[in-house]
Scaffold this motif. Structure first.
Motif, PDB file in Angstrom:
ATOM      1  N   THR A 236       0.825  -1.211   0.000  1.00 17.77           N
ATOM      2  CA  THR A 236       0.000   0.000   0.000  1.00 17.77           C
ATOM      3  C   THR A 236       0.856   1.257   0.000  1.00 17.77           C
ATOM      4  N   LEU A 237       2.166   1.110   0.159  1.00 13.87           N
ATOM      5  CA  LEU A 237       3.024   2.290   0.267  1.00 13.87           C
ATOM      6  C   LEU A 237       3.168   2.980  -1.077  1.00 13.87           C
ATOM      7  N   SER A 238       3.038   4.303  -1.063  1.00 17.44           N
ATOM      8  CA  SER A 238       3.317   5.107  -2.240  1.00 17.44           C
ATOM      9  C   SER A 238       3.335   6.564  -1.843  1.00 17.44           C
ATOM     10  N   THR A 239       4.159   7.328  -2.523  1.00 19.97           N
ATOM     11  CA  THR A 239       4.160   8.781  -2.329  1.00 19.97           C
ATOM     12  C   THR A 239       3.774   9.483  -3.624  1.00 19.97           C
ATOM     13  N   ARG A 240       3.280   8.717  -4.605  1.00 21.28           N
ATOM     14  CA  ARG A 240       2.968   9.304  -5.901  1.00 21.28           C
ATOM     15  C   ARG A 240       1.711  10.167  -5.870  1.00 21.28           C
ATOM     16  N   SER A 241       0.758   9.814  -5.008  1.00 20.02           N
ATOM     17  CA  SER A 241      -0.474  10.592  -4.975  1.00 20.02           C
ATOM     18  C   SER A 241      -0.199  12.008  -4.497  1.00 20.02           C
ATOM     19  N   CYS A 242      -0.973  12.921  -4.939  1.00 18.91           N
ATOM     20  CA  CYS A 242      -0.772  14.341  -4.630  1.00 18.91           C
ATOM     21  C   CYS A 242      -0.815  14.579  -3.122  1.00 18.91           C
ATOM     22  N   GLY A 243       0.203  15.178  -2.615  1.00 21.19           N
ATOM     23  CA  GLY A 243       0.233  15.531  -1.196  1.00 21.19           C
ATOM     24  C   GLY A 243       0.665  14.403  -0.279  1.00 21.19           C
ATOM     25  N   ALA A 244       1.004  13.217  -0.822  1.00 18.33           N
ATOM     26  CA  ALA A 244       1.429  12.102   0.025  1.00 18.33           C
ATOM     27  C   ALA A 244       2.772  12.422   0.670  1.00 18.33           C
ATOM     28  N   ALA A 245       2.890  12.092   1.950  1.00 19.27           N
ATOM     29  CA  ALA A 245       4.133  12.381   2.676  1.00 19.27           C
ATOM     30  C   ALA A 245       5.203  11.364   2.317  1.00 19.27           C
ATOM     31  N   PRO A 246       6.475  11.741   2.391  1.00 22.01           N
ATOM     32  CA  PRO A 246       7.556  10.780   2.118  1.00 22.01           C
ATOM     33  C   PRO A 246       7.661   9.735   3.222  1.00 22.01           C
ATOM     34  N   LEU A 247       8.377   8.695   2.906  1.00 27.22           N
ATOM     35  CA  LEU A 247       8.772   7.686   3.883  1.00 27.22           C
ATOM     36  C   LEU A 247      10.215   7.999   4.253  1.00 27.22           C
ATOM     37  N   TYR A 248      10.492   8.236   5.533  1.00 21.64           N
ATOM     38  CA  TYR A 248      11.816   8.703   5.937  1.00 21.64           C
ATOM     39  C   TYR A 248      12.612   7.606   6.633  1.00 21.64           C
ATOM     40  N   ALA A 249      13.929   7.651   6.434  1.00 25.72           N
ATOM     41  CA  ALA A 249      14.866   6.798   7.173  1.00 25.72           C
ATOM     42  C   ALA A 249      15.982   7.674   7.723  1.00 25.72           C
ATOM     43  N   ARG A 250      16.551   7.245   8.831  1.00 24.92           N
ATOM     44  CA  ARG A 250      17.693   7.955   9.412  1.00 24.92           C
ATOM     45  C   ARG A 250      18.969   7.139   9.191  1.00 24.92           C
ATOM     46  N   VAL A 251      20.044   7.849   8.894  1.00 25.33           N
ATOM     47  CA  VAL A 251      21.343   7.223   8.668  1.00 25.33           C
ATOM     48  C   VAL A 251      22.327   7.775   9.696  1.00 25.33           C
ATOM     49  N   PRO A 252      22.762   6.973  10.688  1.00 26.07           N
ATOM     50  CA  PRO A 252      23.727   7.453  11.683  1.00 26.07           C
ATOM     51  C   PRO A 252      25.062   7.818  11.048  1.00 26.07           C
ATOM     52  N   VAL A 253      25.679   8.858  11.601  1.00 25.61           N
ATOM     53  CA  VAL A 253      26.986   9.319  11.139  1.00 25.61           C
ATOM     54  C   VAL A 253      27.883   9.496  12.358  1.00 25.61           C
ATOM     55  N   ASP A 254      29.044   8.857  12.350  1.00 25.58           N
ATOM     56  CA  ASP A 254      29.999   8.975  13.452  1.00 25.58           C
ATOM     57  C   ASP A 254      30.671  10.348  13.373  1.00 25.58           C
ATOM     58  N   LEU A 255      30.647  11.101  14.472  1.00 28.13           N
ATOM     59  CA  LEU A 255      31.232  12.432  14.502  1.00 28.13           C
ATOM     60  C   LEU A 255      32.664  12.436  15.038  1.00 28.13           C
ATOM     61  N   ARG A 256      33.230  11.264  15.291  1.00 25.49           N
ATOM     62  CA  ARG A 256      34.586  11.214  15.825  1.00 25.49           C
ATOM     63  C   ARG A 256      35.600  11.666  14.774  1.00 25.49           C
ATOM     64  N   GLY A 257      36.396  12.637  15.163  1.00 29.84           N
ATOM     65  CA  GLY A 257      37.533  13.029  14.351  1.00 29.84           C
ATOM     66  C   GLY A 257      38.777  12.333  14.861  1.00 29.84           C
ATOM     67  N   PRO A 258      39.953  12.658  14.310  1.00 35.00           N
ATOM     68  CA  PRO A 258      41.199  12.008  14.760  1.00 35.00           C
ATOM     69  C   PRO A 258      41.438  12.143  16.263  1.00 35.00           C
ATOM     70  N   THR A 269      25.576  11.344  15.214  1.00 33.67           N
ATOM     71  CA  THR A 269      24.305  11.982  14.926  1.00 33.67           C
ATOM     72  C   THR A 269      23.628  11.158  13.848  1.00 33.67           C
ATOM     73  N   ALA A 270      22.506  11.594  13.342  1.00 31.06           N
ATOM     74  CA  ALA A 270      21.815  10.870  12.273  1.00 31.06           C
ATOM     75  C   ALA A 270      21.138  11.877  11.364  1.00 31.06           C
ATOM     76  N   ILE A 271      21.317  11.704  10.066  1.00 30.85           N
ATOM     77  CA  ILE A 271      20.616  12.557   9.112  1.00 30.85           C
ATOM     78  C   ILE A 271      19.408  11.786   8.578  1.00 30.85           C
ATOM     79  N   ARG A 272      18.333  12.514   8.342  1.00 28.35           N
ATOM     80  CA  ARG A 272      17.098  11.896   7.862  1.00 28.35           C
ATOM     81  C   ARG A 272      16.949  12.166   6.373  1.00 28.35           C
ATOM     82  N   VAL A 273      16.613  11.106   5.633  1.00 23.84           N
ATOM     83  CA  VAL A 273      16.457  11.240   4.179  1.00 23.84           C
ATOM     84  C   VAL A 273      15.157  10.571   3.754  1.00 23.84           C
ATOM     85  N   PRO A 274      14.491  11.124   2.718  1.00 27.04           N
ATOM     86  CA  PRO A 274      13.292  10.478   2.179  1.00 27.04           C
ATOM     87  C   PRO A 274      13.666   9.290   1.308  1.00 27.04           C
TER      88      PRO A 274
END
Length: 415
Positions: A236-258, A269-274
């Motif tokens: 049943t998932l779709s975002t094609r219909s007018c005004g349908a909200a995206p399906l989002y996922a988060r991708v963790p990112v390590d902030l450790r530097g040297p 942290t984590a960035i969210r992407v559709p």
């Protein structure tokens, strides 16, 4: 010492917060006394491993949890044998809370696999350690470890990045806007854990896609495979219909530097992407995910700039941090968390036994969502799916993600 806002965000009502990793080795079963000796030697100087969670001393809206030092940890208590085999142990660990009367971590020795491979399972509360911390601890146990780094010092404070206000506002909108939840209703959700070994030849071919590009990272592959899998699992998932909200996922990112490379705690942290669920071509989905993740470094700068402000809010108004965390955990804000990790640095051994594979155990997500973790160790690829959806959905999602990767890999022979 009060928990940081990031640490406190993992104290989620109704969820155990247990995460971890399982490591597989060649050779004979481990000697428990030897393991306890090395854990005491290598981890005994790490302040983080001695901390206990203390509940708020006042009303939770006015005060937060604190870390307390209750004396050195006892290796005999924290390093124990377990009568369960690895699959059943991981399934049980995902829904089990760690004991509250001692530092929230354990190193367990399960029954050997049917193939005879010995394994170890390191569990911890996510408030204590993140995935990068688990990797640091595992490396310190290995025969090849440089034990001179066994007691990392606190990392120096990095200067706060100068980020335009428009970027901060844009990142807030990108991180918190309402999306589309997965079916079913939360009342029907059940925890489920599946671990799958992916075919190495398939993964090598998939990483060469798209053929006209630079090749794909593990994160890009996992995200694009999930984008193709979810519409198959939930038609049943779709975002094609007018005004349908995206399906989002988060991708963790390590902030450790040297300077923070050996720092334990939660430095991510984590960035969210559709998710491009309506893109029909596997190669096009992969290209879309590569484009989305190409902005990760820039977006993380906004997170770095906002962290001091969020920490200030957490200390002065912990109730607001709790409210924001609950909002971010809603299934219409974040459907999935996709984490990928590669064990680097060449072959590793523990008491002469060669490390052959790593399985990550992400924490149990909120009802209506799913966590996926992909780990590469040399030519071994292990996928873990922890779902809080319909009973058994973790197996369905894992199998469908594997199928999507196979389809993507097949493009190499089709072109």
């Amino acid at each position: 010492m009060r928990l940081s806002g990031k640490e406190a965000s993992f104290l989620r009502p109704g969820l155990p917060g247990t995460m971890g990793t399982a490591t597989l080795y060649t050779g004979k079963p481990f000697d428990l006394a030897e393991l306890r000796s090395r854990v005491g030697e290598r981890w005994g100087g790490l302040e983080r491993m001695h901390q206990i969670l203390r509940p708020p001393s006042r009303a939770a809206v006015l005060s937060g949890h604190r870390w307390a030092f209750a004396g050195p940890f006892d290796p005999a208590v924290h390093v124990t044998a377990c009568a369960q085999d690895l699959p059943s142990l991981l399934a049980a660990a995902a829904v089990r809370r760690l004991p509250a009367d001692r530092p929230p971590w354990q190193l367990l020795v399960p029954e050997p696999a049917p193939t005879g491979e010995p394994s170890l399972v390191l569990l911890a509360h996510h408030a204590l350690l993140d995935g990068g911390s688990l990797a640091i601890l595992l490396r310190l146990l290995m025969d090849e470890a440089d034990i001179r780094v066994r007691a990392p010092k606190a990392a120096p404070l990095l200067p706060r990045p100068r980020v335009p206000v428009t970027d901060l506002l844009g990142e807030w909108q990108a991180s918190s806007g309402r999306g589309q939840p997965l079916p079913p209703a939360p009342g029907e959700c059940r925890p489920s854990v599946t671990v799958a070994r992916l075919d190495a030849a398939v993964m090598r071919s998939a990483r060469c896609q798209p053929a006209s590009g630079r090749g794909a990272t593990l994160n890009e592959l996992l995200l694009s495979a999930l984008a193709g899998a979810l519409p198959t699992c939930y038609d049943t998932l779709s975002t094609r219909s007018c005004g349908a909200a995206p399906l989002y996922a988060r991708v963790p990112v390590d902030l450790r530097g040297p300077s923070e490379a050996q720092t334990l705690g939660n430095l991510s942290t984590a960035i969210r992407v559709p998710l491009p669920v309506d893109t029909d071509s596997p190669a096009d989905r992969l290209r879309a995910c590569q484009h989305l993740l190409s902005a990760a470094d820039r977006r993380c700068q906004a997170h770095r700039a906002a962290l001091p402000v969020l920490e200030g809010i957490s200390r002065t108004a912990p109730w607001l941090t709790t409210a924001l965390t609950r909002r971010m955990l809603q299934p219409d804000v974040s459907t999935a968390v996709c984490t990928a990790f590669k064990w680097r640095g060449g072959p590793s051994h523990l008491y002469g036994r060669r490390l052959t594979g790593i399985t990550a155990l992400p924490p149990l997500p909120p009802p209506g969502t799913v966590n996926l973790d992909l780990v590469q160790t040399a030519e071994t690829y292990m996928l873990t799916v922890v779902s809080h959806l319909r009973p058994g959905d973790s197996r369905l999602i894992a199998d469908t993600v594997a199928g999507q990767l196979t389809t993507l890999a097949a493009l190499s022979t089709a072109e």
